[in-house]
Write a protein that holds these residues in place. Structure first.
Motif, PDB file in Angstrom:
ATOM      1  N   GLN A  49       0.932  -1.135  -0.012  1.00  0.00           N
ATOM      2  CA  GLN A  49       0.039   0.206   0.077  1.00  0.00           C
ATOM      3  C   GLN A  49       0.952   1.247  -0.051  1.00  0.00           C
ATOM      4  O   GLN A  49       0.559   2.059  -0.679  1.00  0.00           O
ATOM      5  CB  GLN A  49      -0.901   0.186   1.121  1.00  0.00           C
ATOM      6  N   PHE A  50       2.118   1.164   0.888  1.00  0.00           N
ATOM      7  CA  PHE A  50       2.661   2.366   0.783  1.00  0.00           C
ATOM      8  C   PHE A  50       3.459   2.695  -0.546  1.00  0.00           C
ATOM      9  O   PHE A  50       3.660   3.818  -0.826  1.00  0.00           O
ATOM     10  CB  PHE A  50       3.909   2.245   1.883  1.00  0.00           C
ATOM     11  N   TYR A  51       3.829   1.672  -1.099  1.00  0.00           N
ATOM     12  CA  TYR A  51       4.622   1.761  -2.614  1.00  0.00           C
ATOM     13  C   TYR A  51       3.624   1.408  -3.668  1.00  0.00           C
ATOM     14  O   TYR A  51       3.900   1.223  -4.677  1.00  0.00           O
ATOM     15  CB  TYR A  51       5.740   0.779  -2.622  1.00  0.00           C
ATOM     16  N   GLU A  56       2.869  -0.899 -11.035  1.00  0.00           N
ATOM     17  CA  GLU A  56       3.004  -1.384 -12.512  1.00  0.00           C
ATOM     18  C   GLU A  56       4.624  -1.620 -12.856  1.00  0.00           C
ATOM     19  O   GLU A  56       4.822  -2.196 -13.951  1.00  0.00           O
ATOM     20  CB  GLU A  56       2.524  -0.491 -13.420  1.00  0.00           C
ATOM     21  N   ARG A  57       5.492  -1.279 -11.888  1.00  0.00           N
ATOM     22  CA  ARG A  57       6.725  -1.499 -12.319  1.00  0.00           C
ATOM     23  C   ARG A  57       7.338  -2.956 -12.205  1.00  0.00           C
ATOM     24  O   ARG A  57       6.880  -3.626 -10.980  1.00  0.00           O
ATOM     25  CB  ARG A  57       7.741  -0.324 -11.507  1.00  0.00           C
ATOM     26  N   GLY A  61       7.020  -6.308  -6.914  1.00  0.00           N
ATOM     27  CA  GLY A  61       6.878  -7.477  -5.923  1.00  0.00           C
ATOM     28  C   GLY A  61       8.126  -7.571  -5.089  1.00  0.00           C
ATOM     29  O   GLY A  61       7.994  -7.754  -3.677  1.00  0.00           O
ATOM     30  N   GLU A  62       9.201  -7.549  -5.601  1.00  0.00           N
ATOM     31  CA  GLU A  62      10.771  -7.697  -4.972  1.00  0.00           C
ATOM     32  C   GLU A  62      10.646  -6.644  -3.658  1.00  0.00           C
ATOM     33  O   GLU A  62      11.121  -6.936  -2.621  1.00  0.00           O
ATOM     34  CB  GLU A  62      11.674  -7.420  -5.888  1.00  0.00           C
ATOM     35  N   LEU A  63      10.336  -5.456  -4.168  1.00  0.00           N
ATOM     36  CA  LEU A  63      10.425  -4.285  -3.219  1.00  0.00           C
ATOM     37  C   LEU A  63       9.572  -4.334  -2.049  1.00  0.00           C
ATOM     38  O   LEU A  63       9.995  -4.244  -0.870  1.00  0.00           O
ATOM     39  CB  LEU A  63       9.939  -2.838  -3.999  1.00  0.00           C
TER      40      LEU A  63
END
Ligand code: RTP
Ligand code: MG
Length: 140
Positions: A49-51, A56-57, A61-63
């Motif tokens: 939610q924060f990011y 779409e980047r 998922g990794e982040l």
């Protein structure tokens, strides 16, 4: 320039290596006051939610997984021109491109595991502060 507030996160790669104090020393040396601070461990959904702006980047998922992989320290920083000043103290997203003396040049491990987050505009700063802190927790 008026006194501003910005939102900061000391990310999991940095808390894991006990770098909270070293990063706070750089923040304070730059003339920014830490007016609120707490250590939390986000769920992947909270990080998502924060990011959400990066949904779409390819690295999203990794982040989110990374941001939920260990505790973080969320902070509110206050000072003259705080949003731009903190972005300067942080350095470029990719540590390889960051200027000498910046937090990311000194401490970041990679473009993803880059030790700190800082708001990029007054609107996002206000939103991000409100996501993590109640007004009563901000002690200027
Ligand atoms: P931040 O939002 O965390 O302060 O960082 P920033 O403005 O410098 O960079 P931004 O483009 O907003 O990206 C947000 C975070 O996503 C991760 N990232 N990974 N693997 C990659 O190519 C990549 N690109 C960005 C980083 O953790 C970055 O800080
Ligand atoms: Mg950003």
């Amino acid at each position: 320039m008026a006194i501003q507030r910005t939102f900061s996160i000391i990310k999991p790669d940095a808390t894991r290596r006990n770098l909270t104090g070293a990063i706070n020393a750089k923040i304070e040396a730059a003339g920014l006051r830490i007016v609120a601070q707490k250590r939390i461990h986000m769920t992947p959904a909270q990080a998502g939610q924060f990011y959400a702006v990066h949904k779409e980047r390819p690295f999203y998922g990794e982040l989110c997984e990374f941001m939920a992989s260990a505790p973080v320290v969320v902070q509110v920083l206050e000072g003259e021109n705080a949003i731009a000043k903190y972005r300067e103290v942080m350095g470029a997203t990719d540590p390889a491109a960051a200027d000498a003396g910046t937090i990311r040049k000194e401490f970041a491990l990679s473009k993803g595991e880059n030790s700190v987050h800082g708001s990029d505009a007054p609107e996002t700063a206000a939103e991000e502060i409100a996501y993590f802190f109640a007004g009563i927790e901000l002690v200027g």
